[in-house]
Write a protein that holds these residues in place. Sequence first.
Motif, short mmCIF file in Angstrom:
data_model
loop_
_atom_site.label_atom_id
_atom_site.label_comp_id
_atom_site.label_asym_id
_atom_site.label_seq_id
_atom_site.Cartn_x
_atom_site.Cartn_y
_atom_site.Cartn_z
N VAL A 1 44.21 45.43 48.39
CA VAL A 1 43.42 46.32 47.47
C VAL A 1 43.76 45.66 45.92
O VAL A 1 44.76 45.10 45.77
CB VAL A 1 44.15 47.67 47.52
N ASP A 2 42.51 45.69 45.16
CA ASP A 2 42.64 45.29 43.79
C ASP A 2 43.27 46.25 43.00
O ASP A 2 42.74 47.19 42.60
CB ASP A 2 41.15 44.96 43.18
N THR A 3 44.73 46.18 42.79
CA THR A 3 45.32 47.24 41.93
C THR A 3 45.40 46.82 40.28
O THR A 3 45.77 47.87 39.65
CB THR A 3 46.95 47.51 42.56
N PHE A 4 44.84 45.60 40.13
CA PHE A 4 45.20 45.10 38.71
C PHE A 4 43.84 45.38 38.21
O PHE A 4 43.65 45.08 36.52
CB PHE A 4 45.52 43.94 38.40
N GLY A 5 42.55 45.74 38.72
CA GLY A 5 41.29 45.84 37.94
C GLY A 5 41.34 46.76 36.78
O GLY A 5 41.57 47.63 36.84
N GLY A 6 40.91 45.87 35.70
CA GLY A 6 40.89 46.85 34.38
C GLY A 6 42.35 46.80 33.59
O GLY A 6 42.24 47.53 32.41
N ALA B 1 45.96 45.66 31.79
CA ALA B 1 46.17 44.53 30.79
C ALA B 1 46.65 43.14 31.41
O ALA B 1 46.42 42.18 30.86
CB ALA B 1 47.45 45.01 29.71
N GLY B 2 47.32 43.23 32.58
CA GLY B 2 47.82 42.11 33.15
C GLY B 2 46.90 41.62 34.23
O GLY B 2 47.07 40.70 35.07
N GLU B 3 45.38 41.92 34.46
CA GLU B 3 44.53 41.58 35.51
C GLU B 3 44.45 40.14 35.18
O GLU B 3 44.40 39.66 36.60
CB GLU B 3 43.23 42.28 34.99
N LYS B 4 44.41 39.63 34.18
CA LYS B 4 44.03 38.06 34.09
C LYS B 4 45.27 37.24 35.08
O LYS B 4 45.16 36.47 35.74
CB LYS B 4 43.82 37.30 32.77
N ASN B 5 46.45 37.63 34.65
CA ASN B 5 47.61 37.32 35.47
C ASN B 5 47.48 37.16 36.85
O ASN B 5 48.02 36.41 37.61
CB ASN B 5 48.97 37.43 34.72
N ALA B 6 47.19 38.56 37.13
CA ALA B 6 47.10 38.87 38.50
C ALA B 6 46.00 38.02 39.38
O ALA B 6 46.14 37.72 40.52
CB ALA B 6 46.85 40.53 38.88
N ARG B 7 44.94 37.62 38.50
CA ARG B 7 43.89 36.91 39.06
C ARG B 7 44.36 35.50 39.44
O ARG B 7 44.15 34.99 40.37
CB ARG B 7 42.77 36.81 38.20
N ALA B 8 44.98 35.14 38.34
CA ALA B 8 45.66 33.74 38.66
C ALA B 8 46.74 33.45 39.71
O ALA B 8 46.81 32.30 40.22
CB ALA B 8 46.47 33.22 37.30
N PHE B 9 47.42 34.26 40.03
CA PHE B 9 48.18 34.24 41.36
C PHE B 9 47.90 35.07 42.56
O PHE B 9 48.55 35.33 43.38
CB PHE B 9 49.36 35.11 40.76
N ASP B 10 46.68 35.26 42.59
CA ASP B 10 45.84 36.12 43.67
C ASP B 10 46.96 37.37 44.33
O ASP B 10 47.37 37.53 45.24
CB ASP B 10 45.91 35.09 44.89
N VAL B 11 47.40 38.38 42.89
CA VAL B 11 48.23 39.59 43.37
C VAL B 11 47.25 40.70 43.85
O VAL B 11 46.18 40.87 43.28
CB VAL B 11 48.77 39.77 42.06
#
Length: 43
Positions: free
Chosen positions: A15-20, A22-32
């Motif tokens: 589940v994408d829990t970081f969408g929107g 502040a840390g979304e960019k970092n989450a995307r970089a590490f496939d969180v």
Amino acid sequence: MEMAGFEGIEIGPAVDTFGGAAGEKNARAFDVFGYAFLGRKPG
């Protein structure tokens, strides 16, 4: 979870829990992603 005594453990889909957030960019970089867990502890 098994070591804590749970049985019948299931792991839900990613589940994408970081969408929107502040840390979304970092989450995307590490496939969180977030995952739901379900288990039963015998009584």
